[in-house]
Design a protein around this motif. Structure first.
Motif, PDB file in Angstrom:
ATOM      1  N   ILE A   9      65.023  73.564  48.857  1.00 18.96           N
ATOM      2  CA  ILE A   9      63.973  74.369  49.499  1.00 18.96           C
ATOM      3  C   ILE A   9      63.374  73.592  50.675  1.00 18.96           C
ATOM      4  O   ILE A   9      63.198  74.133  51.768  1.00 18.96           O
ATOM      5  CB  ILE A   9      62.906  74.778  48.459  1.00 18.96           C
ATOM      6  CG1 ILE A   9      63.506  75.839  47.521  1.00 18.96           C
ATOM      7  CG2 ILE A   9      61.644  75.300  49.143  1.00 18.96           C
ATOM      8  CD1 ILE A   9      62.648  76.180  46.304  1.00 18.96           C
ATOM      9  N   ASN A  87      53.934  68.434  34.767  1.00 16.11           N
ATOM     10  CA  ASN A  87      54.751  68.276  33.570  1.00 16.11           C
ATOM     11  C   ASN A  87      55.648  67.054  33.749  1.00 16.11           C
ATOM     12  O   ASN A  87      56.313  66.911  34.775  1.00 16.11           O
ATOM     13  CB  ASN A  87      55.595  69.529  33.339  1.00 16.11           C
ATOM     14  CG  ASN A  87      54.737  70.747  33.051  1.00 16.11           C
ATOM     15  OD1 ASN A  87      53.698  70.642  32.405  1.00 16.11           O
ATOM     16  ND2 ASN A  87      55.153  71.901  33.535  1.00 16.11           N
ATOM     17  N   VAL A  96      62.407  70.572  36.433  1.00 18.43           N
ATOM     18  CA  VAL A  96      63.003  70.164  37.718  1.00 18.43           C
ATOM     19  C   VAL A  96      62.624  68.703  37.975  1.00 18.43           C
ATOM     20  O   VAL A  96      61.424  68.389  38.088  1.00 18.43           O
ATOM     21  CB  VAL A  96      62.502  71.054  38.879  1.00 18.43           C
ATOM     22  CG1 VAL A  96      63.143  70.605  40.190  1.00 18.43           C
ATOM     23  CG2 VAL A  96      62.796  72.527  38.612  1.00 18.43           C
TER      24      VAL A  96
HETATM   25  P1  5GP Z   1      58.426  72.384  35.648  1.00 16.60           P
HETATM   26  O1  5GP Z   1      58.783  73.186  34.425  1.00 16.60           O
HETATM   27  O2  5GP Z   1      59.529  71.433  36.046  1.00 16.60           O
HETATM   28  O3  5GP Z   1      57.089  71.711  35.577  1.00 16.60           O
HETATM   29  O4  5GP Z   1      58.246  73.447  36.798  1.00 16.60           O
HETATM   30  C1  5GP Z   1      59.296  73.957  37.542  1.00 16.60           C
HETATM   31  C2  5GP Z   1      58.774  75.224  38.181  1.00 16.60           C
HETATM   32  O5  5GP Z   1      59.633  75.568  39.257  1.00 16.60           O
HETATM   33  C3  5GP Z   1      58.764  76.436  37.244  1.00 16.60           C
HETATM   34  O6  5GP Z   1      57.446  76.974  37.162  1.00 16.60           O
HETATM   35  C4  5GP Z   1      59.750  77.406  37.865  1.00 16.60           C
HETATM   36  O7  5GP Z   1      59.366  78.743  37.741  1.00 16.60           O
HETATM   37  C5  5GP Z   1      59.769  76.955  39.318  1.00 16.60           C
HETATM   38  N1  5GP Z   1      61.026  77.205  40.021  1.00 16.60           N
HETATM   39  C6  5GP Z   1      62.281  76.923  39.570  1.00 16.60           C
HETATM   40  N2  5GP Z   1      63.204  77.272  40.479  1.00 16.60           N
HETATM   41  C7  5GP Z   1      62.508  77.786  41.537  1.00 16.60           C
HETATM   42  C8  5GP Z   1      62.910  78.322  42.795  1.00 16.60           C
HETATM   43  O8  5GP Z   1      64.093  78.400  43.138  1.00 16.60           O
HETATM   44  N3  5GP Z   1      61.927  78.747  43.629  1.00 16.60           N
HETATM   45  C9  5GP Z   1      60.593  78.657  43.301  1.00 16.60           C
HETATM   46  N4  5GP Z   1      59.709  79.104  44.202  1.00 16.60           N
HETATM   47  N5  5GP Z   1      60.189  78.161  42.116  1.00 16.60           N
HETATM   48  C10 5GP Z   1      61.124  77.728  41.251  1.00 16.60           C
END
Ligand code: 5GP
Length: 114
Positions: A9, A87, A96
């Motif tokens: 991104i 997180n 991620v």
């Molecule tokens: P984590 O669970 O690692 O703290 O948060 C990862 C966040 O990234 C999640 O809330 C998920 O919805 C968001 N996310 C994952 N892939 C994408 C994407 O391709 N675009 C956007 N805008 N958010 C994403």
């Protein structure tokens, strides 16, 4: 090492709805929002998670929090309140491995988290 989704991104290989960008970070609206306002503030430098940050990242970490507070004002949730979440690792719910600060608001948020 393959790029994380957030690196793609940042590099404009994948689209995202941008909320903010500066020299050090990008902020995007979460693709699967858990609140009416759910923004991710992501450093351009790849720091996998808070636990992998070093003293050299101190300014970047501070910048992420100040940016979250500024975005809360810009998005109209500063007065009603909001939550900032990072997180870290499996039990923390990290999916991620590229540090990101969640900014959530515009609805009451329960405590403790699930
Ligand atoms: P984590 O669970 O690692 O703290 O948060 C990862 C966040 O990234 C999640 O809330 C998920 O919805 C968001 N996310 C994952 N892939 C994408 C994407 O391709 N675009 C956007 N805008 N958010 C994403």
């Amino acid at each position: 090492m393959s790029k994380t989704i957030f690196q793609k991104i940042i590099d404009r290989e994948i689209p995202a709805k941008l909320a903010h960008e500066d020299e050090f970070c990008i902020a995007i609206h979460d693709i699967d929002p858990k609140a009416p306002v759910h923004v991710l503030i992501i450093p351009k430098k790849l720091i996998p998670r808070v636990g992998a940050a070093t003293a050299a990242d101190q300014a970047t970490l501070g910048h992420l929090l100040l940016t979250a507070a500024a975005l809360a004002k810009k998005l109209g949730i500063a007065e009603s309140g909001y939550r900032i979440v990072i997180n870290n690792g499996r039990d923390g719910g990290e999916t991620v491995p590229h540090l990101h600060v969640h900014l959530l608001g515009q609805r009451p948020l329960a405590w403790p988290p699930g």
